[in-house]
Scaffold this motif. Structure first.
Motif, PDB file in Angstrom:
ATOM      1  N   VAL A  89      22.167 -20.043  61.060  1.00 37.65           N
ATOM      2  CA  VAL A  89      22.322 -21.320  61.771  1.00 37.65           C
ATOM      3  C   VAL A  89      21.700 -22.454  60.970  1.00 37.65           C
ATOM      4  CG1 VAL A  89      21.658 -22.607  63.833  1.00 37.65           C
ATOM      5  CG2 VAL A  89      22.488 -20.262  64.046  1.00 37.65           C
ATOM      6  N   TRP A  90      20.514 -22.235  60.451  1.00 43.15           N
ATOM      7  CA  TRP A  90      19.866 -23.269  59.640  1.00 43.15           C
ATOM      8  C   TRP A  90      20.685 -23.581  58.385  1.00 43.15           C
ATOM      9  CZ3 TRP A  90      14.337 -20.763  60.046  1.00 43.15           C
ATOM     10  CH2 TRP A  90      13.803 -21.073  61.298  1.00 43.15           C
ATOM     11  N   GLY A  91      21.201 -22.535  57.743  1.00 42.36           N
ATOM     12  CA  GLY A  91      22.015 -22.757  56.555  1.00 42.36           C
ATOM     13  C   GLY A  91      23.286 -23.526  56.859  1.00 42.36           C
ATOM     14  N   GLU A  92      23.951 -23.219  57.980  1.00 47.24           N
ATOM     15  CA  GLU A  92      25.168 -23.926  58.350  1.00 47.24           C
ATOM     16  C   GLU A  92      24.877 -25.381  58.697  1.00 47.24           C
ATOM     17  OE1 GLU A  92      26.929 -21.681  61.472  1.00 47.24           O
ATOM     18  OE2 GLU A  92      27.921 -20.273  60.100  1.00 47.24           O
ATOM     19  N   GLU A  93      23.745 -25.619  59.351  1.00 49.26           N
ATOM     20  CA  GLU A  93      23.377 -27.000  59.653  1.00 49.26           C
ATOM     21  C   GLU A  93      23.168 -27.801  58.374  1.00 49.26           C
ATOM     22  OE1 GLU A  93      19.952 -26.727  62.105  1.00 49.26           O
ATOM     23  OE2 GLU A  93      21.065 -26.196  63.924  1.00 49.26           O
ATOM     24  N   LEU A  94      22.590 -27.164  57.365  1.00 50.97           N
ATOM     25  CA  LEU A  94      22.395 -27.837  56.087  1.00 50.97           C
ATOM     26  C   LEU A  94      23.727 -28.123  55.404  1.00 50.97           C
ATOM     27  CD1 LEU A  94      20.534 -28.854  53.833  1.00 50.97           C
ATOM     28  CD2 LEU A  94      20.438 -26.506  52.956  1.00 50.97           C
ATOM     29  N   LEU A  95      24.645 -27.136  55.402  1.00 56.92           N
ATOM     30  CA  LEU A  95      25.945 -27.324  54.768  1.00 56.92           C
ATOM     31  C   LEU A  95      26.781 -28.379  55.489  1.00 56.92           C
ATOM     32  CD1 LEU A  95      26.890 -23.608  53.946  1.00 56.92           C
ATOM     33  CD2 LEU A  95      26.126 -25.363  52.353  1.00 56.92           C
ATOM     34  N   ASN A  96      26.635 -28.459  56.803  1.00 56.15           N
ATOM     35  CA  ASN A  96      27.416 -29.426  57.576  1.00 56.15           C
ATOM     36  C   ASN A  96      26.989 -30.862  57.332  1.00 56.15           C
ATOM     37  OD1 ASN A  96      29.111 -27.565  58.820  1.00 56.15           O
ATOM     38  ND2 ASN A  96      27.659 -27.159  60.461  1.00 56.15           N
ATOM     39  N   ARG A  97      25.877 -31.062  56.659  1.00 55.43           N
ATOM     40  CA  ARG A  97      25.427 -32.413  56.336  1.00 55.43           C
ATOM     41  C   ARG A  97      25.979 -32.909  55.002  1.00 55.43           C
ATOM     42  NH1 ARG A  97      19.012 -31.620  57.938  1.00 55.43           N
ATOM     43  NH2 ARG A  97      19.346 -31.221  60.183  1.00 55.43           N
ATOM     44  N   ILE A  98      26.624 -32.005  54.249  1.00 50.84           N
ATOM     45  CA  ILE A  98      27.199 -32.375  52.956  1.00 50.84           C
ATOM     46  C   ILE A  98      28.687 -32.635  53.148  1.00 50.84           C
ATOM     47  CG2 ILE A  98      27.474 -31.693  50.556  1.00 50.84           C
ATOM     48  CD1 ILE A  98      25.175 -29.725  50.949  1.00 50.84           C
TER      49      ILE A  98
END
Length: 219
Positions: A89-98
């Motif tokens: 979940v944390w990784g997807e949240e980071l990717l969704n900001r790019i």
């Protein structure tokens, strides 16, 4: 003259027979070799001192497939527990900001979830009247219902993916009324072979069944 023509026909027949034997074999070898080369690239994740070249002195083709399988199993084991899910979940949240990465990652994830998670994804071979009345295309039922379109059109609509000939990975999506879709008995593999070969390879079992249903001529 006739003898020369017969020799040419015989030579052509032998040549075609040889091509039919070797072409599938060579294509299979090429595809398998290509996939193994790609999976061998996963060995680059290992430190240089732990790679096969450093341990045994030479490369081991196919070892990357074993390593990739182990990585997939370990990843699946990790993400199925509470801590692993939180990390995802944390990784997807980071990717969704790019901006660009968000679009690519979201599209690939949605496609993978649709294919591997849904029991009906690419499981039914159907026939739809497309691109014009009287012309039929073979496709794969990917969604039993598209709620928003069904509500706006006033009747159930389904999503059908139609693959392009010679390249099954390319194609287009059509949304049509459920009543206009005809389900076929052929399997997904049979339909894929028929599409990729441009209709040259037709499922023989279904051809025989269709012939059996035809009325027999009167004696």
């Amino acid at each position: 003259m006739n003898g020369g023509a017969r020799k040419k026909r015989s030579l052509r027949r032998y040549l075609v027979a040889g091509v039919l034997v070797w072409l599938p074999i060579l294509a299979t070898i090429w595809v398998v070799s290509f996939m193994l080369r790609i999976m061998d690239r996963t060995l680059l994740l290992l430190p240089p001192s732990y790679r096969p070249e450093a341990l045994v002195g030479f490369s081991l083709p196919g070892l990357g497939a074993v390593f990739a399988l182990i990585v997939l199993l370990l990843t699946g084991l990790l993400v199925t527990n509470l801590i692993g899910r939180r990390l995802v979940v944390w990784g997807e949240e980071l990717l969704n900001r790019i901006p660009v990465v968000r679009t690519v990652y979201g599209g690939v994830k949605s496609f993978a979830e649709g294919v591997f998670s849904q029991s009906n994804a690419f499981r039914k071979v159907v026939m739809v009247e497309y691109p014009r009345p009287g012309a039929w295309s073979i496709g794969f039922l990917t969604a039993e219902d598209v709620p928003e379109i069904s509500d706006k059109m006033g009747e159930p609509h389904v999503a059908v993916y139609i693959s392009a000939a010679l390249n099954a990975t390319a194609g287009y999506l059509v949304v049509v009324p459920r009543r206009q879709v005809i389900e076929l008995d052929m399997s997904v593999d049979e339909a894929m072979r028929m599409i990729i070969t441009c209709g040259v390879v037709v499922p023989h079992a279904h051809v025989d069944a269709a012939k059996a249903r035809l009325p027999k001529p009167a004696a």
